[in-house]
Design an enzyme around this catalytic site. Sequence first.
Site, short mmCIF file in Angstrom:
data_model
loop_
_atom_site.label_atom_id
_atom_site.label_comp_id
_atom_site.label_asym_id
_atom_site.label_seq_id
_atom_site.Cartn_x
_atom_site.Cartn_y
_atom_site.Cartn_z
N LYS A 197 0.82 -1.22 0.00
CA LYS A 197 0.00 0.00 0.00
C LYS A 197 0.86 1.27 0.00
O LYS A 197 0.60 2.20 -0.78
CB LYS A 197 -0.93 -0.03 1.21
CG LYS A 197 -1.88 1.15 1.32
CD LYS A 197 -3.08 0.83 2.17
CE LYS A 197 -2.72 0.13 3.46
NZ LYS A 197 -1.90 0.94 4.38
N THR A 217 4.03 1.50 -0.89
CA THR A 217 4.76 1.51 -2.16
C THR A 217 3.89 2.06 -3.28
O THR A 217 4.34 2.89 -4.09
CB THR A 217 5.23 0.08 -2.51
OG1 THR A 217 6.05 -0.41 -1.44
CG2 THR A 217 6.02 0.06 -3.79
N ARG A 220 2.25 8.34 6.91
CA ARG A 220 2.59 8.18 8.33
C ARG A 220 4.09 7.91 8.50
O ARG A 220 4.76 7.45 7.59
CB ARG A 220 1.82 7.01 8.94
CG ARG A 220 0.33 7.22 9.02
CD ARG A 220 -0.38 5.99 9.53
NE ARG A 220 -0.22 4.86 8.63
CZ ARG A 220 -0.49 3.60 8.94
NH1 ARG A 220 -0.92 3.31 10.15
NH2 ARG A 220 -0.32 2.64 8.06
N LYS A 229 7.53 -6.68 10.50
CA LYS A 229 7.23 -6.02 9.22
C LYS A 229 8.47 -5.43 8.56
O LYS A 229 8.61 -5.43 7.35
CB LYS A 229 6.19 -4.92 9.46
CG LYS A 229 5.75 -4.20 8.19
CD LYS A 229 4.70 -3.15 8.52
CE LYS A 229 4.27 -2.39 7.27
NZ LYS A 229 3.31 -1.32 7.56
N ALA A 243 -3.46 1.29 12.71
CA ALA A 243 -4.88 1.25 12.34
C ALA A 243 -5.64 0.12 13.03
O ALA A 243 -6.86 0.15 13.07
CB ALA A 243 -5.03 1.11 10.83
N PHE A 267 -3.73 -0.49 6.94
CA PHE A 267 -4.32 -1.81 6.72
C PHE A 267 -5.46 -1.75 5.70
O PHE A 267 -5.43 -0.94 4.78
CB PHE A 267 -4.76 -2.43 8.05
CG PHE A 267 -3.61 -2.71 8.98
CD1 PHE A 267 -2.51 -3.43 8.55
CD2 PHE A 267 -3.62 -2.26 10.30
CE1 PHE A 267 -1.45 -3.70 9.39
CE2 PHE A 267 -2.56 -2.53 11.14
CZ PHE A 267 -1.46 -3.24 10.69
N PHE A 327 3.57 -8.52 -9.35
CA PHE A 327 4.71 -9.38 -9.02
C PHE A 327 5.11 -10.16 -10.27
O PHE A 327 4.26 -10.48 -11.11
CB PHE A 327 4.35 -10.35 -7.89
CG PHE A 327 4.43 -9.75 -6.52
CD1 PHE A 327 5.47 -10.10 -5.65
CD2 PHE A 327 3.48 -8.85 -6.07
CE1 PHE A 327 5.55 -9.55 -4.39
CE2 PHE A 327 3.56 -8.30 -4.82
CZ PHE A 327 4.60 -8.65 -3.96
N TRP A 383 7.11 -0.88 -7.96
CA TRP A 383 8.28 -1.42 -7.27
C TRP A 383 9.46 -1.50 -8.25
O TRP A 383 10.59 -1.15 -7.90
CB TRP A 383 7.97 -2.81 -6.70
CG TRP A 383 9.04 -3.32 -5.79
CD1 TRP A 383 9.09 -3.19 -4.43
CD2 TRP A 383 10.23 -4.04 -6.16
NE1 TRP A 383 10.24 -3.77 -3.94
CE2 TRP A 383 10.95 -4.30 -4.97
CE3 TRP A 383 10.75 -4.47 -7.38
CZ2 TRP A 383 12.18 -4.99 -4.97
CZ3 TRP A 383 11.98 -5.14 -7.38
CH2 TRP A 383 12.67 -5.39 -6.19
#
Length: 558
Positions: free
Chosen positions: A73, A75, A96, A107, A275, A303, A384, A412
């Site tokens: 998210k 990214t 954030r 994470k 969140a 999230f 991906f 990415w």
Amino acid sequence: MTYKTDIEIAESAELAPIKEIAEQAGFAAEDLELYGNYKAKVNFTAFEKMIDKPDGKLILVSAINPTAAGEGKTTTSVGLGDGLNRIGKKTMIALREPSLGPVFGMKGGAAGGGYAQVVPMQDINLHFTGDFHAISAANNLLAAMLDNHIHQGNTLNIDTRKITWKRVVDMNDRQLRHIVIGLNGEKNGTPREDGFDITVASEIMAILCLANNLEELKEKLKNIIVGYTYQDEPVTAGELNAHGAMAALLKDALKPNLVQTLEKTPALIHGGPFANIAHGCNSIMATKLALKYADYTVTEAGFGADLGAEKFIDIKSRMAGIAPDAAVIVATVRALKMHGGVAKTDLNNENVQAVELGLPNLLKHIENMQEVFGIPSVVAINKFPTDTEAEINVIKKKCEEIGVRVVLSNVWAEGGKGAEELAHEVVKLCETESTLHHPYDLEDSITAKIEKLVQKVYGGKGIELSKEAEREIARLENLGYGKLPVCMAKTQYSLSDDPSLLGAPENFDITIQKVKVSAGAGFLVALTGRVMTMPGLPKKPAAENIDVTPEGNIIGLF
């Protein structure tokens, strides 16, 4: 093929001096407080200059319920900001700040990934400009003043069994969840049970992110409830005369932080409530600042749309007086497979059936965004290399049946170039008319608010209240807090309160264990399931892979 790690990409980037980024954004030299060459705080003067300028367009990035496969998210948010700039739109990103807990826990970092990152990523992921330290200090000052008041005679008649204010540390440390303090004699304070929360769960964090200015910050701090008297009356930080000193600690932390993306898009990184246990949005100050200085602002909510996006709509939008013009719902083929029952080890194999089985989770989040919240939306498939055409087509077909466009995002690998199609779609959506809807009215009872969230947003049947929650709701309504919005503390992994129920479960009840008030922040917190306000480290924490070279370079951060 060998790919560079995120930190290798970040370290090889050529950053522009932050003064140049500020000038590009429209900030004057006197608007900045420099933190080295590549970071700055934006002074309150920048707001005052633009107070009469109309806001630009606001784009809210959310996602499906997260899985171990990853969704990307942040990214996508960073890449979309770069993509909008590439197609000629003056854009700013408002995100954030990462918490040290996840950075050293499971994470890892939270500054985007690949060629869609905010930089300097090492600084952002670690101490940055010290905002979280200031929040921890303000929180713990209040705790110290509370216990000192009791030790010095307790003229406010505080019942030590009813203290609700905890100390915090920005680290995952399960050992601190339940402790006993004040031991070893009268000179060391009054013995009582206590515990720590993680800094991002502190009400101070929520207050910092929901304050519109310094005076409002101080007023919100004043209203914090720290506990109750023997007569069951609330005791506030204002009654302890703590709010002035707390505001002094937070004065600089309230100013948004300016950094840049790898493609030199201005980015305001400020505040960081989780969140699943807080409201999951960056600061109102940063978002409003971006809206004044940019034509398009990209922000995200933590999230899935059931948590972060809902709280953005029901808490942040209400308090800030802003509304998203468009929404992006991020998903991956891999994550949908996991929602369809595939193990993480088998995600590289084509499995169209598993994608179909996982699609109801995405469809529920689309329904929430478009029908429940009323925000025009697009689905971004974070690409991906293992994704197959058949798997992607099944997502496109199902979404097109309900009138929602699916766009592939390859940020990415390609940065902003990989988000140009998404950027064009978002611009188109921002021109459509929308009316923001709230799942509940503030005038609803506390119980009705929670029930409406469960039924409308989560797709559940109803709620079950513990005896403690029933008592707390009755007390809070009696004290006059019944008209506040509700912040649900719930697992992020499921629409339900059971993290093992993936996809889009139905006919479930949500169990409300406790309900408490964050009177300073201005919302109620309903705790469900086994949500922890102090996480623990995993068996192999990310911290084990982090080190610093003799030259001072950080390795293994992400």
